[in-house]
Write an enzyme that holds these catalytic residues in place. Sequence first.
Site, PDB file in Angstrom:
ATOM      1  N   GLU A 131     -26.882  59.923 -25.475  1.00 45.63           N
ATOM      2  CA  GLU A 131     -27.094  58.583 -25.728  1.00 45.63           C
ATOM      3  C   GLU A 131     -28.207  57.661 -24.839  1.00 45.63           C
ATOM      4  O   GLU A 131     -28.072  56.561 -25.035  1.00 45.63           O
ATOM      5  CB  GLU A 131     -25.603  58.016 -25.856  1.00 45.63           C
ATOM      6  CG  GLU A 131     -24.927  58.733 -26.693  1.00 45.63           C
ATOM      7  CD  GLU A 131     -23.458  57.852 -26.943  1.00 45.63           C
ATOM      8  OE1 GLU A 131     -23.385  56.615 -26.638  1.00 45.63           O
ATOM      9  OE2 GLU A 131     -22.842  58.386 -27.431  1.00 45.63           O
ATOM     10  N   LYS A 161     -24.317  55.603 -18.010  1.00 39.43           N
ATOM     11  CA  LYS A 161     -24.591  57.037 -18.085  1.00 39.43           C
ATOM     12  C   LYS A 161     -25.909  56.943 -17.579  1.00 39.43           C
ATOM     13  O   LYS A 161     -26.492  58.064 -16.583  1.00 39.43           O
ATOM     14  CB  LYS A 161     -24.384  57.970 -19.182  1.00 39.43           C
ATOM     15  CG  LYS A 161     -22.960  57.919 -19.576  1.00 39.43           C
ATOM     16  CD  LYS A 161     -22.257  58.869 -18.582  1.00 39.43           C
ATOM     17  CE  LYS A 161     -22.613  60.443 -18.670  1.00 39.43           C
ATOM     18  NZ  LYS A 161     -21.976  61.205 -17.572  1.00 39.43           N
TER      19      LYS A 161
HETATM   20  P1  NAD Z   1     -13.120  62.747 -21.521  1.00 35.04           P
HETATM   21  O1  NAD Z   1     -13.103  61.228 -21.469  1.00 35.04           O
HETATM   22  O2  NAD Z   1     -12.379  63.607 -22.256  1.00 35.04           O
HETATM   23  O3  NAD Z   1     -12.775  63.243 -19.839  1.00 35.04           O
HETATM   24  C1  NAD Z   1     -13.153  62.737 -18.914  1.00 35.04           C
HETATM   25  C2  NAD Z   1     -12.282  62.851 -17.850  1.00 35.04           C
HETATM   26  O4  NAD Z   1     -12.842  62.326 -16.685  1.00 35.04           O
HETATM   27  C3  NAD Z   1     -10.821  62.729 -17.750  1.00 35.04           C
HETATM   28  O5  NAD Z   1     -10.054  63.930 -17.497  1.00 35.04           O
HETATM   29  C4  NAD Z   1     -10.430  61.637 -16.956  1.00 35.04           C
HETATM   30  O6  NAD Z   1      -9.304  61.443 -16.110  1.00 35.04           O
HETATM   31  C5  NAD Z   1     -11.425  62.005 -15.746  1.00 35.04           C
HETATM   32  N1  NAD Z   1     -11.893  60.760 -15.049  1.00 35.04           N
HETATM   33  C6  NAD Z   1     -12.095  59.437 -15.270  1.00 35.04           C
HETATM   34  N2  NAD Z   1     -12.380  58.733 -14.508  1.00 35.04           N
HETATM   35  C7  NAD Z   1     -12.275  59.308 -13.162  1.00 35.04           C
HETATM   36  C8  NAD Z   1     -12.440  59.139 -11.873  1.00 35.04           C
HETATM   37  N3  NAD Z   1     -12.769  57.946 -11.591  1.00 35.04           N
HETATM   38  N4  NAD Z   1     -12.343  60.257 -10.972  1.00 35.04           N
HETATM   39  C9  NAD Z   1     -12.148  61.613 -11.342  1.00 35.04           C
HETATM   40  N5  NAD Z   1     -11.913  61.765 -12.702  1.00 35.04           N
HETATM   41  C10 NAD Z   1     -12.121  60.706 -13.429  1.00 35.04           C
HETATM   42  O7  NAD Z   1     -14.641  62.934 -21.395  1.00 35.04           O
HETATM   43  P2  NAD Z   1     -15.664  63.995 -22.255  1.00 35.04           P
HETATM   44  O8  NAD Z   1     -16.015  63.894 -23.672  1.00 35.04           O
HETATM   45  O9  NAD Z   1     -14.852  65.432 -21.563  1.00 35.04           O
HETATM   46  O10 NAD Z   1     -16.900  63.978 -21.247  1.00 35.04           O
HETATM   47  C11 NAD Z   1     -17.148  64.651 -20.173  1.00 35.04           C
HETATM   48  C12 NAD Z   1     -18.548  64.262 -19.649  1.00 35.04           C
HETATM   49  O11 NAD Z   1     -19.556  64.800 -20.573  1.00 35.04           O
HETATM   50  C13 NAD Z   1     -18.890  62.998 -19.338  1.00 35.04           C
HETATM   51  O12 NAD Z   1     -19.608  62.665 -18.253  1.00 35.04           O
HETATM   52  C14 NAD Z   1     -19.633  62.463 -20.634  1.00 35.04           C
HETATM   53  O13 NAD Z   1     -20.333  61.236 -20.520  1.00 35.04           O
HETATM   54  C15 NAD Z   1     -20.406  63.773 -20.883  1.00 35.04           C
HETATM   55  N6  NAD Z   1     -20.843  63.789 -22.392  1.00 35.04           N
HETATM   56  C16 NAD Z   1     -19.823  63.928 -23.376  1.00 35.04           C
HETATM   57  C17 NAD Z   1     -19.971  64.210 -24.667  1.00 35.04           C
HETATM   58  C18 NAD Z   1     -19.003  64.110 -25.881  1.00 35.04           C
HETATM   59  O14 NAD Z   1     -19.388  64.421 -27.188  1.00 35.04           O
HETATM   60  N7  NAD Z   1     -17.698  64.068 -25.565  1.00 35.04           N
HETATM   61  C19 NAD Z   1     -21.483  64.415 -25.039  1.00 35.04           C
HETATM   62  C20 NAD Z   1     -22.313  64.522 -23.912  1.00 35.04           C
HETATM   63  C21 NAD Z   1     -21.921  64.451 -22.791  1.00 35.04           C
HETATM   64  O1  TDX Z   2     -12.866  55.460 -35.771  1.00 36.12           O
HETATM   65  C1  TDX Z   2     -14.212  55.811 -35.731  1.00 36.12           C
HETATM   66  N1  TDX Z   2     -14.786  55.683 -36.900  1.00 36.12           N
HETATM   67  C2  TDX Z   2     -16.412  55.916 -36.940  1.00 36.12           C
HETATM   68  O2  TDX Z   2     -16.924  55.932 -37.830  1.00 36.12           O
HETATM   69  C3  TDX Z   2     -14.654  56.431 -34.563  1.00 36.12           C
HETATM   70  C4  TDX Z   2     -14.110  56.674 -33.467  1.00 36.12           C
HETATM   71  C5  TDX Z   2     -16.237  56.684 -34.773  1.00 36.12           C
HETATM   72  N2  TDX Z   2     -17.019  56.586 -35.807  1.00 36.12           N
HETATM   73  C6  TDX Z   2     -18.406  56.914 -35.891  1.00 36.12           C
HETATM   74  C7  TDX Z   2     -19.262  56.200 -34.831  1.00 36.12           C
HETATM   75  C8  TDX Z   2     -20.169  57.169 -34.393  1.00 36.12           C
HETATM   76  O3  TDX Z   2     -21.284  57.119 -35.230  1.00 36.12           O
HETATM   77  O4  TDX Z   2     -18.408  58.161 -35.511  1.00 36.12           O
HETATM   78  C9  TDX Z   2     -19.711  58.457 -34.701  1.00 36.12           C
HETATM   79  C10 TDX Z   2     -19.048  59.333 -33.441  1.00 36.12           C
HETATM   80  O5  TDX Z   2     -18.160  58.548 -32.811  1.00 36.12           O
HETATM   81  P1  TDX Z   2     -17.662  59.019 -31.411  1.00 36.12           P
HETATM   82  O6  TDX Z   2     -16.728  60.057 -31.469  1.00 36.12           O
HETATM   83  O7  TDX Z   2     -16.718  57.810 -30.712  1.00 36.12           O
HETATM   84  O8  TDX Z   2     -18.711  59.317 -30.633  1.00 36.12           O
HETATM   85  P2  TDX Z   2     -20.258  58.682 -30.063  1.00 36.12           P
HETATM   86  O9  TDX Z   2     -19.967  57.186 -30.005  1.00 36.12           O
HETATM   87  O10 TDX Z   2     -21.292  59.421 -30.769  1.00 36.12           O
HETATM   88  O11 TDX Z   2     -20.193  59.096 -28.637  1.00 36.12           O
HETATM   89  C11 TDX Z   2     -19.855  60.743 -28.373  1.00 36.12           C
HETATM   90  O12 TDX Z   2     -21.137  61.491 -28.187  1.00 36.12           O
HETATM   91  C12 TDX Z   2     -21.915  61.231 -26.931  1.00 36.12           C
HETATM   92  C13 TDX Z   2     -19.026  60.748 -26.906  1.00 36.12           C
HETATM   93  O13 TDX Z   2     -17.955  59.999 -27.124  1.00 36.12           O
HETATM   94  C14 TDX Z   2     -19.826  60.543 -25.790  1.00 36.12           C
HETATM   95  O14 TDX Z   2     -19.117  60.550 -24.614  1.00 36.12           O
HETATM   96  C15 TDX Z   2     -21.025  61.334 -25.783  1.00 36.12           C
HETATM   97  O15 TDX Z   2     -21.949  60.857 -24.737  1.00 36.12           O
END
Ligand code: NAD
Ligand code: TDX
Length: 345
Positions: A131, A161
């Site tokens: 992102e 980020k």
């Molecule tokens: P998540 O929200 O599921 O988990 C985040 C974790 O961080 C939680 O366990 C929370 O308790 C902990 N946390 C939050 N604030 C904190 C703090 N101040 N100190 C210590 N711990 C803290 O997130 P995720 O989806 O597992 O994402 C993890 C990482 O990967 C993030 O940095 C996110 O930006 C990155 N990322 C996520 C995705 C995705 O699709 N989910 C994709 C690319 C990158």
């Molecule tokens: O209720 C919903 N309806 C909907 O249409 C939600 C929650 C999402 N969406 C759409 C928004 C996005 O186009 O679905 C797509 C995916 O949404 P999210 O699951 O919220 O993900 P996104 O916004 O793409 O971000 C995710 O990918 C990159 C992670 O949450 C981030 O942490 C990561 O960096």
Amino acid sequence: MEDRMNILVTGGAGFIGGNFVHHMVKKYPEDTIINLDLLTYAGNLETLKPVEGKPNYKFVHGDIADRDFIMKLFEQERPDIVVNFAAESHVDRSITDPGVFVRTNVMGTQVLLDAAKEYGVKRFHQVSTDEVYGDLPLDRPDLFFREDTPIHTSSPYSSSKASADLFVLAYYRTFGVPVTISRCSNNYGPYHFPEKLIPLMISRALADEKLPVYGKGENVRDWLYVSDHCEAIDLIIHKGKIGEVYNVGGHNEKTNLEVVKTILAALDKPESLIEFVTDRPGHDLRYAIDPMKLESELGWKPQYTFETGIRQTIDWYLNNKEWWENIISGEYANYFERMYGKDLA
Ligand code: NAD
Ligand code: TDX
């Protein structure tokens, strides 16, 4: 690097961090995996049940933005490697409350970098996101994010980020902290918090509830099964070049509507559950990663296609109802009503 290492994983009670902790505890029995997590709404110790009690695993409760606490922790644990997953991660929450994203994602990362510098860690790995590159148009399937694509963020989440990434690179250039960054596309798989698209749709479809699709459902995301992301980070921390950014993605682009329809078909639920709702402000159109650098330099290859990964994910949610039912029956229900309104809740 030495044989036995202390690996500090922050945010290991969240979705990807939790999967990474499982991966590391199993694969590196000689290393010690220290999981530091604040246990915000997104952190869940239930996710760590399979590793609790393992001799090479320990949990520490704390905040990455708490400087005194972090310095003491580094003094005690002397981590060789830091992998920073801890973050506020939900774009929609960043639109309603941006401040905490700056505190955790930017200031927390900077505190960790100071500690890494002070205690001479051998590797500081920042888990970033695609992102930070902003979005791509829907009508240019030939365009992909590369590591040299300019930073161009849309949401408070992605801006926080991107800011963190710039601090990480500054600490490398200015202070010589040995950093790497991975920028991954959307993950899915076990332990994914049900506020995000895929687990939200699975859990609501199973309850025959309306599925809120933003706008027309045409936005495209590039989906990667979480274990492929964990493998990529493992490779980068052991073999990646210091100071480098690596994109992670598996060429699995789908529109949101395609994703939702796939889930409905797999669960044998009707498409009439789909409800088109008001679009997310500033909604990014398309994400698409070019993972060539990671593939050619480090030999990474994803093991899952979207088709195999989504099947496995749906099965996991069917077999682990207790994990997510506990979440949606608690405070999260209030969040859903605030975010989507009473009609859908
Ligand atoms: P998540 O929200 O599921 O988990 C985040 C974790 O961080 C939680 O366990 C929370 O308790 C902990 N946390 C939050 N604030 C904190 C703090 N101040 N100190 C210590 N711990 C803290 O997130 P995720 O989806 O597992 O994402 C993890 C990482 O990967 C993030 O940095 C996110 O930006 C990155 N990322 C996520 C995705 C995705 O699709 N989910 C994709 C690319 C990158
Ligand atoms: O209720 C919903 N309806 C909907 O249409 C939600 C929650 C999402 N969406 C759409 C928004 C996005 O186009 O679905 C797509 C995916 O949404 P999210 O699951 O919220 O993900 P996104 O916004 O793409 O971000 C995710 O990918 C990159 C992670 O949450 C981030 O942490 C990561 O960096």
